[in-house]
Structure formats: C-alpha cells, structure tokens
Design a protein around this motif. Structure first.
Motif, PDB file in Angstrom:
ATOM      1  N   LEU A  15       0.830  -1.207   0.000  1.00  0.00           N
ATOM      2  CA  LEU A  15       0.000   0.000   0.000  1.00  0.00           C
ATOM      3  C   LEU A  15       0.865   1.257   0.000  1.00  0.00           C
ATOM      4  O   LEU A  15       0.417   2.324  -0.391  1.00  0.00           O
ATOM      5  N   VAL A  16       2.084   1.094   0.499  1.00  0.00           N
ATOM      6  CA  VAL A  16       3.005   2.230   0.578  1.00  0.00           C
ATOM      7  C   VAL A  16       4.234   1.945  -0.270  1.00  0.00           C
ATOM      8  O   VAL A  16       4.810   0.858  -0.192  1.00  0.00           O
ATOM      9  N   GLY A  17       4.606   2.912  -1.077  1.00  0.00           N
ATOM     10  CA  GLY A  17       5.847   2.805  -1.844  1.00  0.00           C
ATOM     11  C   GLY A  17       6.888   3.710  -1.203  1.00  0.00           C
ATOM     12  O   GLY A  17       6.662   4.916  -1.080  1.00  0.00           O
ATOM     13  N   ILE A  18       7.984   3.103  -0.745  1.00  0.00           N
ATOM     14  CA  ILE A  18       9.077   3.918  -0.196  1.00  0.00           C
ATOM     15  C   ILE A  18      10.146   4.018  -1.276  1.00  0.00           C
ATOM     16  O   ILE A  18      10.718   3.001  -1.670  1.00  0.00           O
ATOM     17  N   ILE A  19      10.381   5.229  -1.758  1.00  0.00           N
ATOM     18  CA  ILE A  19      11.412   5.389  -2.774  1.00  0.00           C
ATOM     19  C   ILE A  19      12.481   6.347  -2.260  1.00  0.00           C
ATOM     20  O   ILE A  19      12.231   7.159  -1.370  1.00  0.00           O
ATOM     21  N   MET A  20      13.677   6.199  -2.829  1.00  0.00           N
ATOM     22  CA  MET A  20      14.781   7.071  -2.394  1.00  0.00           C
ATOM     23  C   MET A  20      15.740   7.273  -3.559  1.00  0.00           C
ATOM     24  O   MET A  20      15.830   6.418  -4.463  1.00  0.00           O
ATOM     25  N   GLY A  21      16.451   8.390  -3.511  1.00  0.00           N
ATOM     26  CA  GLY A  21      17.294   8.760  -4.634  1.00  0.00           C
ATOM     27  C   GLY A  21      18.534   7.919  -4.817  1.00  0.00           C
ATOM     28  O   GLY A  21      19.092   7.872  -5.913  1.00  0.00           O
ATOM     29  N   SER A  22      18.970   7.252  -3.745  1.00  0.00           N
ATOM     30  CA  SER A  22      20.229   6.503  -3.814  1.00  0.00           C
ATOM     31  C   SER A  22      20.227   5.436  -2.730  1.00  0.00           C
ATOM     32  O   SER A  22      19.530   5.571  -1.713  1.00  0.00           O
ATOM     33  N   THR A  23      21.054   4.409  -2.928  1.00  0.00           N
ATOM     34  CA  THR A  23      21.185   3.400  -1.865  1.00  0.00           C
ATOM     35  C   THR A  23      21.771   4.045  -0.611  1.00  0.00           C
ATOM     36  O   THR A  23      21.544   3.567   0.491  1.00  0.00           O
ATOM     37  N   SER A  24      22.496   5.161  -0.796  1.00  0.00           N
ATOM     38  CA  SER A  24      23.083   5.834   0.377  1.00  0.00           C
ATOM     39  C   SER A  24      21.999   6.449   1.268  1.00  0.00           C
ATOM     40  O   SER A  24      22.263   6.811   2.410  1.00  0.00           O
ATOM     41  N   ASP A  25      20.782   6.563   0.769  1.00  0.00           N
ATOM     42  CA  ASP A  25      19.673   7.101   1.576  1.00  0.00           C
ATOM     43  C   ASP A  25      19.053   6.040   2.495  1.00  0.00           C
ATOM     44  O   ASP A  25      18.240   6.360   3.365  1.00  0.00           O
ATOM     45  N   TRP A  26      19.433   4.789   2.275  1.00  0.00           N
ATOM     46  CA  TRP A  26      18.791   3.686   3.007  1.00  0.00           C
ATOM     47  C   TRP A  26      18.997   3.787   4.517  1.00  0.00           C
ATOM     48  O   TRP A  26      18.116   3.453   5.306  1.00  0.00           O
ATOM     49  N   GLU A  27      20.173   4.256   4.924  1.00  0.00           N
ATOM     50  CA  GLU A  27      20.466   4.369   6.358  1.00  0.00           C
ATOM     51  C   GLU A  27      19.366   5.155   7.082  1.00  0.00           C
ATOM     52  O   GLU A  27      18.978   4.810   8.199  1.00  0.00           O
ATOM     53  N   SER A  62       3.875   7.423 -12.240  1.00  0.00           N
ATOM     54  CA  SER A  62       2.626   7.426 -13.018  1.00  0.00           C
ATOM     55  C   SER A  62       1.881   6.094 -12.954  1.00  0.00           C
ATOM     56  O   SER A  62       0.690   6.042 -13.222  1.00  0.00           O
ATOM     57  N   SER A  63       2.574   5.013 -12.559  1.00  0.00           N
ATOM     58  CA  SER A  63       1.887   3.711 -12.500  1.00  0.00           C
ATOM     59  C   SER A  63       1.531   3.282 -11.073  1.00  0.00           C
ATOM     60  O   SER A  63       0.853   2.279 -10.867  1.00  0.00           O
ATOM     61  N   ALA A  64       1.992   4.056 -10.075  1.00  0.00           N
ATOM     62  CA  ALA A  64       1.828   3.636  -8.675  1.00  0.00           C
ATOM     63  C   ALA A  64       0.353   3.433  -8.297  1.00  0.00           C
ATOM     64  O   ALA A  64      -0.008   2.410  -7.692  1.00  0.00           O
ATOM     65  N   GLU A  65      -0.483   4.386  -8.661  1.00  0.00           N
ATOM     66  CA  GLU A  65      -1.911   4.315  -8.299  1.00  0.00           C
ATOM     67  C   GLU A  65      -2.552   3.061  -8.893  1.00  0.00           C
ATOM     68  O   GLU A  65      -3.249   2.318  -8.201  1.00  0.00           O
ATOM     69  N   GLN A  66      -2.266   2.826 -10.144  1.00  0.00           N
ATOM     70  CA  GLN A  66      -2.815   1.667 -10.862  1.00  0.00           C
ATOM     71  C   GLN A  66      -2.351   0.350 -10.220  1.00  0.00           C
ATOM     72  O   GLN A  66      -3.072  -0.639 -10.209  1.00  0.00           O
ATOM     73  N   SER A  88       4.455  15.389  -8.955  1.00  0.00           N
ATOM     74  CA  SER A  88       3.961  15.998 -10.200  1.00  0.00           C
ATOM     75  C   SER A  88       3.364  14.962 -11.147  1.00  0.00           C
ATOM     76  O   SER A  88       2.623  15.300 -12.061  1.00  0.00           O
ATOM     77  N   LYS A  89       3.676  13.683 -10.920  1.00  0.00           N
ATOM     78  CA  LYS A  89       3.200  12.630 -11.828  1.00  0.00           C
ATOM     79  C   LYS A  89       2.127  11.743 -11.217  1.00  0.00           C
ATOM     80  O   LYS A  89       1.778  10.710 -11.782  1.00  0.00           O
ATOM     81  N   THR A  90       1.636  12.085 -10.037  1.00  0.00           N
ATOM     82  CA  THR A  90       0.584  11.271  -9.405  1.00  0.00           C
ATOM     83  C   THR A  90      -0.271  12.159  -8.505  1.00  0.00           C
ATOM     84  O   THR A  90       0.206  13.203  -8.032  1.00  0.00           O
ATOM     85  N   VAL A  91      -1.520  11.727  -8.283  1.00  0.00           N
ATOM     86  CA  VAL A  91      -2.349  12.465  -7.314  1.00  0.00           C
ATOM     87  C   VAL A  91      -2.358  11.753  -5.956  1.00  0.00           C
ATOM     88  O   VAL A  91      -3.048  12.168  -5.032  1.00  0.00           O
ATOM     89  N   LEU A  92      -1.567  10.685  -5.837  1.00  0.00           N
ATOM     90  CA  LEU A  92      -1.438  10.022  -4.527  1.00  0.00           C
ATOM     91  C   LEU A  92      -0.727  10.976  -3.562  1.00  0.00           C
ATOM     92  O   LEU A  92       0.078  11.801  -4.001  1.00  0.00           O
ATOM     93  N   PRO A  93      -1.004  10.849  -2.241  1.00  0.00           N
ATOM     94  CA  PRO A  93      -0.247  11.680  -1.300  1.00  0.00           C
ATOM     95  C   PRO A  93       1.231  11.295  -1.316  1.00  0.00           C
ATOM     96  O   PRO A  93       1.558  10.105  -1.266  1.00  0.00           O
ATOM     97  N   VAL A  94       2.097  12.296  -1.410  1.00  0.00           N
ATOM     98  CA  VAL A  94       3.547  12.061  -1.400  1.00  0.00           C
ATOM     99  C   VAL A  94       4.127  12.721  -0.145  1.00  0.00           C
ATOM    100  O   VAL A  94       3.927  13.912   0.094  1.00  0.00           O
ATOM    101  N   LEU A  95       4.823  11.908   0.650  1.00  0.00           N
ATOM    102  CA  LEU A  95       5.462  12.408   1.863  1.00  0.00           C
ATOM    103  C   LEU A  95       6.962  12.452   1.624  1.00  0.00           C
ATOM    104  O   LEU A  95       7.568  11.438   1.253  1.00  0.00           O
TER     105      LEU A  95
END
Ligand code: RP5
Length: 194
Positions: A15-27, A62-66, A88-95
C-alpha cells in the motif's frame, strides 16, 4: 535492501511505496520501512533517482496508483527533486523525507522538498531518521481512514510509546539501568590499583 516488497502477510499487496534517490539514503529510509513493518503495513522499497534515472521515476510515479499503491514516501538528499517530481506525476499523497547531506547537513534537502510551488504539494517531514519514522506514521494515519486494522495498529503504537516513557520517569535511573546492562557488577573494565 532495496527493490523488494515487504509484507507482513506475503500475499498482501504493498500500500506504501518507499522510494529514495540513492542506496546511500537507506540508512535513514530504513526507519520508514521498519516502522511500517512494526505497524503491519504492506510496503515496497525502491531506489528511484530523479537525476540519474528520470524515466524510471516517471514510470514509477505514473503507475503507482494503478498498481494499488496508496501513499508514496520519497526520501532524497541535496538537490532533492525526487519527492516533488514524484508528486507531479501522481495524485497520490507524497510524503517527503529530507535526507541529511554531507555539505549542508540536510538543510538543502529540507528546503528543496518543502518549498514546492503552490499546486503540487509534498508533505515534508523532519530531516533524517525522525522524518523517516514520522513519514511512516503519517502514511499509516492516512491509510487508517480506510483500513481500520491500520488505525488500530497506530493506536497501539501510540499507547506503547506512552507506556515506555511513563515506565521510566527518572532519567538518572534509566542511565543507571543502562550502565548495569553495559558493565554488569563484577565485570568492570577499570584497572585495579597496584
Ligand atoms: C540524492 O543525492 C540522493 O537522494 C542522495 O541523498 C544524494 C547523494 O547520492 P549518492 O551520491 O550517495 O548516490 O540524489
């Protein structure tokens, strides 16, 4: 670590997608994943860079909601465009979670994420670990409007957090208890005088 789906029950769709710009953000971002795990919220984690993989970012957002994703948590550091571009590419809430940068300690990330122009909102959390934890808790609060079991899990989380604080009202005693755990009686590292 990245690119996997975490589900308390394997059959549950994230239900939740956690995305990050780099593997270095994982910490920092792993604390969002851990918190969702604790609450039993199905989620997935991906490295999606606004700068290095812009096409992947557009495809993901753009495909997350679907795909059934209902909230996106996006962490990035420095010139942190990921949360805003995702929004900018989805109407889902982005935190958005500002990841601490080396040069400016995350102030650059915070301003990049928070200062969105009117029209495309990103719910911006605190820098680093606290922000990652709170993004997960806020995602759970949003999902709690629709899923009573998630709302209940959040209620229990709050109760147990309160109980933990009330259980140790005296910080001096908490430190003493910790010292005993680290150096149990009779096993002191101090050298005896000759
Ligand atoms: C941002 O650049 C990432 O979100 C990360 O916080 C920062 C540094 O990335 P690396 O150079 O560590 O991959 O895009």
């Amino acid at each position: 670590m990245t690119n996997r789906a975490h589900t308390p029950v394997e059959s549950k769709k994230p239900l939740v997608g956690i995305i990050m710009g780099s593997t270095s953000d994982w910490e920092a971002m792993e604390h969002a994943a851990k918190t969702l795990e604790e609450l039993g919220v199905a989620h997935e984690t991906r490295v999606v860079s606004a700068h290095r993989t812009p096409d992947l970012l557009f495809g993901y957002a753009s495909s997350a909601e679907q795909r059934g994703i209902e909230v996106i948590i996006a962490g990035a550091g420095g010139a942190a465009h990921l949360p805003g571009m995702t929004a900018s590419k989805t109407v889902l809430p982005v935190l958005g979670v500002p990841v601490e940068s080396k040069a400016l300690k995350g102030l650059d990330s915070l301003l990049s994420i928070a200062q969105m122009p009117g029209g495309i909102p990103v719910g911006t959390l605190a820098i680093g670990k606290a922000g990652a934890i709170n993004a997960a808790l806020l995602a759970a609060a949003i999902l709690g409007n629709k899923y009573p079991e998630i709302r209940e899990a959040l209620r229990q989380f709050r109760k147990s957090q309160t109980a933990k604080v009330l259980a140790t009202p005296d910080p001096a005693k908490a430190t003493l208890a910790l010292t005993k755990i680290i150096a149990p009686a009779g096993k002191s590292k101090r050298k005896k005088r000759a």
